[in-house]
Write a protein that holds these residues in place. Sequence first.
Motif, PDB file in Angstrom:
ATOM      1  N   GLY A   1       0.805  -1.212   0.000  1.00 44.51           N
ATOM      2  CA  GLY A   1       0.000   0.000   0.000  1.00 44.51           C
ATOM      3  C   GLY A   1       0.841   1.266   0.000  1.00 44.51           C
ATOM      4  N   ARG A   2       2.156   1.135   0.135  1.00 41.06           N
ATOM      5  CA  ARG A   2       3.087   2.267   0.104  1.00 41.06           C
ATOM      6  C   ARG A   2       4.161   1.966  -0.938  1.00 41.06           C
ATOM      7  NH1 ARG A   2       2.274   7.003   2.648  1.00 41.06           N
ATOM      8  NH2 ARG A   2       4.231   7.096   3.819  1.00 41.06           N
ATOM      9  N   THR A   3       4.640   2.984  -1.622  1.00 40.07           N
ATOM     10  CA  THR A   3       5.714   2.755  -2.597  1.00 40.07           C
ATOM     11  C   THR A   3       7.021   2.450  -1.869  1.00 40.07           C
ATOM     12  OG1 THR A   3       6.440   5.042  -2.688  1.00 40.07           O
ATOM     13  CG2 THR A   3       4.591   4.438  -4.132  1.00 40.07           C
ATOM     14  N   LEU A   4       8.020   1.982  -2.610  1.00 44.10           N
ATOM     15  CA  LEU A   4       9.313   1.707  -1.980  1.00 44.10           C
ATOM     16  C   LEU A   4       9.883   2.974  -1.348  1.00 44.10           C
ATOM     17  CD1 LEU A   4      11.047  -0.688  -4.538  1.00 44.10           C
ATOM     18  CD2 LEU A   4       9.586  -1.240  -2.579  1.00 44.10           C
ATOM     19  N   LEU A   5       9.737   4.122  -2.034  1.00 41.02           N
ATOM     20  CA  LEU A   5      10.210   5.397  -1.484  1.00 41.02           C
ATOM     21  C   LEU A   5       9.476   5.717  -0.183  1.00 41.02           C
ATOM     22  CD1 LEU A   5      11.783   8.128  -1.808  1.00 41.02           C
ATOM     23  CD2 LEU A   5       9.776   8.962  -3.072  1.00 41.02           C
ATOM     24  N   GLN A   6       8.153   5.574  -0.202  1.00 40.95           N
ATOM     25  CA  GLN A   6       7.375   5.853   1.009  1.00 40.95           C
ATOM     26  C   GLN A   6       7.734   4.877   2.128  1.00 40.95           C
ATOM     27  OE1 GLN A   6       3.538   5.628  -0.945  1.00 40.95           O
ATOM     28  NE2 GLN A   6       3.278   7.860  -0.818  1.00 40.95           N
ATOM     29  N   GLY A   7       7.983   3.610   1.748  1.00 44.50           N
ATOM     30  CA  GLY A   7       8.389   2.621   2.742  1.00 44.50           C
ATOM     31  C   GLY A   7       9.724   2.989   3.372  1.00 44.50           C
ATOM     32  N   THR A   8      10.627   3.544   2.553  1.00 43.04           N
ATOM     33  CA  THR A   8      11.927   3.983   3.062  1.00 43.04           C
ATOM     34  C   THR A   8      11.740   5.121   4.068  1.00 43.04           C
ATOM     35  OG1 THR A   8      12.939   3.334   0.972  1.00 43.04           O
ATOM     36  CG2 THR A   8      14.198   4.849   2.358  1.00 43.04           C
ATOM     37  N   TYR A   9      10.870   6.069   3.707  1.00 45.61           N
ATOM     38  CA  TYR A   9      10.567   7.179   4.630  1.00 45.61           C
ATOM     39  C   TYR A   9       9.956   6.648   5.934  1.00 45.61           C
ATOM     40  CZ  TYR A   9       8.304  11.301   6.570  1.00 45.61           C
ATOM     41  OH  TYR A   9       7.898  12.296   7.413  1.00 45.61           O
ATOM     42  N   ASP A  10       8.969   5.769   5.789  1.00 47.76           N
ATOM     43  CA  ASP A  10       8.266   5.237   6.972  1.00 47.76           C
ATOM     44  C   ASP A  10       9.240   4.554   7.935  1.00 47.76           C
ATOM     45  OD1 ASP A  10       5.985   6.066   5.682  1.00 47.76           O
ATOM     46  OD2 ASP A  10       5.333   4.042   5.111  1.00 47.76           O
ATOM     47  N   ARG A  11      10.198   3.876   7.365  1.00 50.75           N
ATOM     48  CA  ARG A  11      11.146   3.089   8.142  1.00 50.75           C
ATOM     49  C   ARG A  11      12.138   3.996   8.890  1.00 50.75           C
ATOM     50  NH1 ARG A  11      13.933   0.937   3.661  1.00 50.75           N
ATOM     51  NH2 ARG A  11      11.965  -0.111   3.290  1.00 50.75           N
ATOM     52  N   LEU A  12      12.465   5.141   8.286  1.00 50.42           N
ATOM     53  CA  LEU A  12      13.468   6.037   8.861  1.00 50.42           C
ATOM     54  C   LEU A  12      12.854   7.066   9.792  1.00 50.42           C
ATOM     55  CD1 LEU A  12      15.543   6.408   5.597  1.00 50.42           C
ATOM     56  CD2 LEU A  12      16.422   5.482   7.758  1.00 50.42           C
ATOM     57  N   GLU A  13      11.586   7.400   9.579  1.00 48.08           N
ATOM     58  CA  GLU A  13      10.968   8.519  10.292  1.00 48.08           C
ATOM     59  C   GLU A  13      11.060   8.373  11.811  1.00 48.08           C
ATOM     60  OE1 GLU A  13       8.086  11.006  12.186  1.00 48.08           O
ATOM     61  OE2 GLU A  13       7.967   8.802  12.075  1.00 48.08           O
TER      62      GLU A  13
END
Lengths: 366, 366
Positions: free
Chosen positions: B41-53
């Motif tokens: 449900g999230r793009t790889l870029l968004q997943g990267t952000y979610d993981r780092l936030e």
Amino acid sequence: MMHRMDDQLWAVVPAGGAGTRLWPLSRAHAPKFLHDLAGSGRTLLQGTYDRLEPLVGERLLVVTGVAHQDAVRGQLDGLPADQVIAEPSPRDSMAAIGLAAAIIERKDPDAVIGSFAADHVIADPDAFRACVAEAAQVARTGVLVTLGIEPDFASIGFGYIKLGDRLDGFATAHAVAEFVEKPDAATAAEYVASGDYRWNAGMFVARASVVLDLLAAEHPDLARDLRTIAAEPAELDQRLAELWPGLTKIAIDHAIAEPAAAAGKVAVVPGSFGWEDIGDFDALDGLLAGAGSGDVRVLGDAAQVIAVDSTGLVVAGTDRTIAVLGLQDVVIVDTGDALLVTTTAHAQQVKSVVDVLKESGRTDLV
Amino acid sequence: MMHRMDDQLWAVVPAGGAGTRLWPLSRAHAPKFLHDLAGSGRTLLQGTYDRLEPLVGERLLVVTGVAHQDAVRGQLDGLPADQVIAEPSPRDSMAAIGLAAAIIERKDPDAVIGSFAADHVIADPDAFRACVAEAAQVARTGVLVTLGIEPDFASIGFGYIKLGDRLDGFATAHAVAEFVEKPDAATAAEYVASGDYRWNAGMFVARASVVLDLLAAEHPDLARDLRTIAAEPAELDQRLAELWPGLTKIAIDHAIAEPAAAAGKVAVVPGSFGWEDIGDFDALDGLLAGAGSGDVRVLGDAAQVIAVDSTGLVVAGTDRTIAVLGLQDVVIVDTGDALLVTTTAHAQQVKSVVDVLKESGRTDLV
């Protein structure tokens, strides 16, 4: 070789059958005869018309389902409107061809009819017409005549016709000794090796009155009802609505061809004219040999297909680019609302996909 | 396990690379980091952000191509506009990460940066953050730190990191003895059996100033130009336009990591957090294990896929029904303007299709 037009010969073209093994190309609402499967620029139905027209001119009558009558009229727009007959419901081949026979018998009691399915492909139409012309001559002696196709291989997908004695006075015609059902592989091999058997392609030629009289001897109610329906052109629709639903469902082979053969009243004109019944994608793959991109055959625009280290068949039914990489004998059928990916070896099982779609309520796709 | 936010830690996310082995899903105008390849449900870029936030809050800077800056901003719409940096042209990873380091160094001379590609998938983000948190602590001692992934198998697709001595005072960190290039299969098997090697996933953590000082020792012009570009925020675009085209193209591994390792200035924090670099459809197939219709994995709506006697991967990128019959390890990628059919064994060769498209001028499709 040219054959004179025969002005008492009528072509009957049964146009039915969904062709579910050709899904998603062939659909219930757009069965295979409405498609240009041969990549010739003409649909199978139009190809059938083109092939018969030099023999019969406009004496051609199509029998199709109500759902397809408009599409048939659209594709054969030169044909008089009353020569496309719409069956209210499917009642098998005897009712369809028998109705055509009854309509033609009323127009010309001496007419000869030849029945040729709308979804076959024939590579050598001139050889086909030579065969039909001889069959029409034989039919005038009062027998039922079938065309017997020289087998290319020991097919287990067709019934066979066993040749009987040669008929005097004709170039190639024989009596029919017997019709046999689809054989097993060993039997098929014996048939082909013997030289005495031909494929039964379901093509019949006879006087219209002979068809109906043979039928009257076996199924008198059916013959009577068909003649009643056809008796008054102005009442055709009304009589169809009344009588059609009650007609016996039976194939022409069982209804008249087999009993007449047993009684010695059937002849066969052998022929070799590159006949193809495109029953599945494996057959379509064979038909299209040579058309395509490298080792992949393409139905549609070959420029849309990129094939790398692959063999098989691509049906390019949309404007999308199709890339196939590293697959052998693959079958890819790309249409606007459905995509099929399978192999030629699984061609006979495509029907199972259609079954899944029906079970899951996706009747819009079948 | 929770990790406190580290208010001097910045994430740098290089978002580049066309991902041609994932064509037609990944395109030059829509590379893989913009897609929801994991079906989450999230793009790889968004997943990267979610993981780092949870570690960095909004201290995250994306470096991407000019062609993708709008898409990146659209997907990360909470991020301040000046934290998406557009490279005028691709100048390899040292220039991209070095520019980010220079911009962050100007904001906070003591900042630690961690560089994490936008197109990776990580199954256990908490274990990942634990690893990064330790790496940030190690980085404060002035060394360059890399994350070393516990190998799942003897991959020949990644470079390896050889562990040196344990570092005193840290839970799991080691010195790096050596970076080694992608090995052959026998060497890879030895590496994995020894227990002394980790995969190099290209993830680096260091003070921004350490990155630039290491670079200044090896490529002084490049370090100087990057610091010049970043020195005046109001002149960023103008200085990028002037200086960027002349920058040396070099990967961060060659530019600083390998020389620093040789000088004993690189540490590694080993980690095991389900890291996946989705380089091709075989990797995507592995990632999606369990998602799909029977034995076929589906990225997209599994209800659109009918699989009979088949295994493999279907990417349902349109609203069409996709039927697959009798194919093993097949890969079907259905998009609006292009369809790919291949097998997982040919996943690495998908690039050859893209090459054919480029050669034939179909740049609209690549």
